[in-house]
Design a protein around this motif. Structure first.
Motif, short mmCIF file in Angstrom:
data_model
loop_
_atom_site.label_atom_id
_atom_site.label_comp_id
_atom_site.label_asym_id
_atom_site.label_seq_id
_atom_site.Cartn_x
_atom_site.Cartn_y
_atom_site.Cartn_z
N GLN A 210 2.96 -7.60 4.07
CA GLN A 210 3.84 -8.97 3.86
C GLN A 210 4.22 -9.39 2.64
OE1 GLN A 210 1.35 -12.47 5.05
NE2 GLN A 210 3.00 -13.25 6.04
N GLN A 211 4.21 -9.05 1.53
CA GLN A 211 4.61 -10.20 0.68
C GLN A 211 5.32 -8.89 0.04
OE1 GLN A 211 3.18 -12.61 -0.99
NE2 GLN A 211 2.08 -12.60 0.57
N VAL A 212 5.26 -7.74 0.12
CA VAL A 212 6.47 -6.28 -0.43
C VAL A 212 6.79 -5.20 1.00
CG1 VAL A 212 6.86 -4.86 -2.24
CG2 VAL A 212 5.76 -6.47 -2.85
N PRO A 213 7.55 -5.58 1.63
CA PRO A 213 7.98 -5.18 3.01
C PRO A 213 8.38 -3.54 2.26
CG PRO A 213 8.62 -7.10 2.50
CD PRO A 213 8.73 -7.04 1.72
N SER A 219 10.42 5.91 4.45
CA SER A 219 8.51 6.22 5.18
C SER A 219 8.63 7.88 4.39
CB SER A 219 9.12 5.25 6.47
OG SER A 219 8.91 6.82 7.17
N THR A 220 7.34 7.39 4.00
CA THR A 220 6.97 8.85 3.80
C THR A 220 5.85 9.15 4.35
OG1 THR A 220 5.70 7.39 2.02
CG2 THR A 220 7.22 8.65 0.91
N SER A 221 5.61 10.50 4.69
CA SER A 221 4.37 11.29 5.57
C SER A 221 3.59 10.87 4.72
CB SER A 221 4.59 12.98 5.42
OG SER A 221 4.99 13.06 4.65
N VAL A 271 12.22 1.92 -5.09
CA VAL A 271 11.95 2.83 -6.02
C VAL A 271 12.24 2.89 -6.95
CG1 VAL A 271 12.57 4.80 -5.63
CG2 VAL A 271 12.22 3.76 -3.51
N ARG A 272 11.40 2.79 -7.81
CA ARG A 272 10.95 2.52 -9.61
C ARG A 272 11.14 4.10 -9.93
NH1 ARG A 272 10.53 -2.87 -11.20
NH2 ARG A 272 10.09 -4.25 -9.45
N ASP A 298 6.85 4.47 1.02
CA ASP A 298 7.81 3.53 2.18
C ASP A 298 8.63 3.50 1.76
OD1 ASP A 298 6.40 5.66 4.09
OD2 ASP A 298 4.71 3.43 4.33
N GLY A 299 9.71 3.90 0.21
CA GLY A 299 10.29 2.63 -0.80
C GLY A 299 10.02 1.89 -1.02
#
Lengths: 329, 206
Positions: A210-213, A219-221, A271-272, A298-299
């Motif tokens: 919720q805080q960082v959607p 999305s990653t496996s 993504v950093r 997941d981004g």
């Protein structure tokens, strides 16, 4: 004029100062005039007044003084045009007001046995503050680590010999966002930052989402963060924090204990770039104090961190929480 | 719009205690100059922001102990400087480094023609000075502190502050006009000793 002479002058009376100034060389006078503030703010100072009198009677000295004051004004103006980053004032006010409130609450509230939920925050602050008096952050974290089990935290010495550094040692470089998260946890431990109201452990991962959607497109496996979230449901939440920083960006911290070991998960928006990441994009690093594992899921960019001295096998501990094989990645 | 003087006057008249309004006034009055002072010490915007925040955090926690409200300015600058020294001792991170992020917060609203010096140039020139010279000089320029106030704040003799201010101004000017010359000066002046001016110009008359 050397330092001692200037000090000697300041111990004299006004007439003696005037006499001494009248005997000075122009270079000495320049030293005095160079500390005179603009707009005649220091004319009441006998030494500066004496130097100004000398300058008044010497055109070359006066020209030097005028040029010097003009240069000072330009430098002061240039320095004055350095602006703080946007949002700094608001952050200061927010932190300060929270601290003022906390100080009032600490004074007014009766200290009770800590229970798990929001009341933990002042407990953490008070416990940390108390132990900081005798030993600093390290001891504060020891206190927290041992608090639930009644353990005094005395097992550290025994653990030190079993530490297996994972990364490149103390010289490992961390990005700003990683450093900020480490410092934020330090500040929680020191009682300088307050936790937000803690969600129930079973909804901890949902709270983080919720805080960082997550970004559904990215999305990653592999989902080590989600695995940590599942571990938290059987553990104990300690503190959580949401950070919005114009320089660092937006992230949340969740501090938790699983099997008595204090660990922390930071989830950053977007993504950093992860320093020293391997081919799979995972970086396992160790600073002077912290063991960290960073990855993208997941981004979002995530970092698990803990004190390597808390566990016999830091790599094994990270793998257990993340449900992955670090060596295989 | 309130002037600095009127705000300072209100600060002095505020009752002691943990008053959010008082806190806000102090922040409004001093946070920009504290940040600038922090920039001159730590150079990186992140470290400067952090030092400024930390200073006000301490002020929020302990400011009520400040009996003389007129000393708030000096207290804040002293606290920030001590925090800088503490952190540097602790992790050696807050030092001037080539790879530290550079300041990019120039005043966009002011055209180049309006001013003789660029803030970036001044900051870079300041950074070449040894800390013993840089700190009093920055205090002198930022808050117009009198040399006696600076001496009290840094806990050094008045004569030393006068000497350092004078020498620092000369060095800053050289650094802004000739960076190579400033490097030489910096190398010669990186110790803790202040060379008495008389030693350099025996018998010289102005």
């Amino acid at each position: 004029m050397n330092d001692n002479r200037a000090d000697e002058i300041h111990g004299k009376g006004e007439q003696a100062i005037t006499d001494m100034v009248s005997e000075m060389t122009n270079d000495d006078i320049k030293v005095i005039l160079s500390v005179a503030r603009p707009n005649g703010l220091d004319v009441a100072d006998p030494m500066i007044a004496g130097a100004l009198e000398r300058a008044n009677s010497d055109p070359s000295l006066w020209d030097w003084f005028v040029e010097s004051q003009s240069w000072d004004a330009e430098v002061a103006k240039a320095l004055g045009s350095v602006h703080p980053p946007a949002g700094l004032r608001e952050r200061i006010l927010s932190i300060g007001e929270a601290q003022l409130t906390a100080s009032r609450n600490e004074r007014d509230e009766t200290i009770e046995t800590p229970s798990r939920t929001v009341q933990k925050t002042p407990w953490i602050a008070m416990a940390a503050a108390a132990v900081l008096l005798v030993g600093g952050t390290f001891f504060a974290s020891e206190f927290l680590r041992g608090s639930k089990t009644g353990d005094s935290g005395g097992g550290i010495a025994g653990n030190v010999g079993a530490v297996t550094p994972l990364g490149k040692g103390a010289s490992a470089q961390f990005a700003n966002w990683q450093t900020d998260a480490l410092q934020s946890v330090d500040q929680i431990l020191e009682g300088k930052k307050e936790s937000l109201p803690l969600p129930e452990e079973k909804v901890a991962w949902a709270w983080i989402d919720q805080q960082v959607p997550p970004n559904p497109i990215a999305s990653t496996s592999s989902t080590p963060g989600k695995a940590i979230g599942e571990h938290i449901t059987s553990g104990e939440g300690i503190a959580c924090l949401r950070v919005d920083d114009p320089l660092i960006g937006h992230y949340v911290l969740f501090c938790f204990k699983v099997s008595g070991t204090l660990s922390h998960l930071a989830v950053f928006d977007g993504v950093r770039e992860i320093p020293n990441a391997n081919a799979s994009g995972v970086a396992v690093q160790q600073s002077d104090r912290w063991q960290t594992v960073s990855w993208v899921e997941d981004g979002r960019t995530m970092m698990l961190f803990f004190f390597p001295t808390d566990v016999k096998d830091p790599a094994g501990w990270a793998e257990e929480l993340m449900n992955i094989d670090l060596a295989a990645r | 719009m309130q002037t600095n003087a009127s705000i300072a006057s209100q600060i002095e008249s505020d009752p002691p205690g943990r008053d959010p309004a008082f806190f806000q006034k102090v922040v409004n009055q001093y946070y920009e100059d504290l940040y600038r002072f922090a920039m001159s010490l730590a150079k990186s915007t992140a470290d400067a922001s952090d030092l400024t925040q930390e200073t006000f955090f301490v002020f929020a926690a302990k400011g009520s102990q400040l009996r003389d409200k007129s000393k708030a300015k000096s207290w804040l600058f002293t606290t920030l400087y001590h925090e800088f020294l503490r952190r540097r001792r602790k992790d050696g991170r807050l030092v001037f480094t080539e790879d530290a992020e550079s300041y990019d917060g120039r005043d966009a609203s002011q055209s180049e023609g309006d001013k003789r010096f660029d803030s970036q140039l001044v900051l870079e020139a300041l950074s070449t000075l040894d800390e013993n010279y840089r700190v009093p000089l920055t205090l002198f320029y930022l808050q117009g502190m009198a040399y006696k106030e600076i001496a009290e704040m840094l806990d050094v003799p008045i004569g030393t502050v006068m000497s350092r201010l004078s020498r620092a101004k000369s060095a800053l000017r050289k650094a802004m006009e000739d960076p190579k010359e400033s490097e030489r000066w910096a190398i010669e002046n990186t110790d803790q000793r202040v060379i008495p001016i008389n030693e350099n110009r025996k018998g010289a008359q102005g």
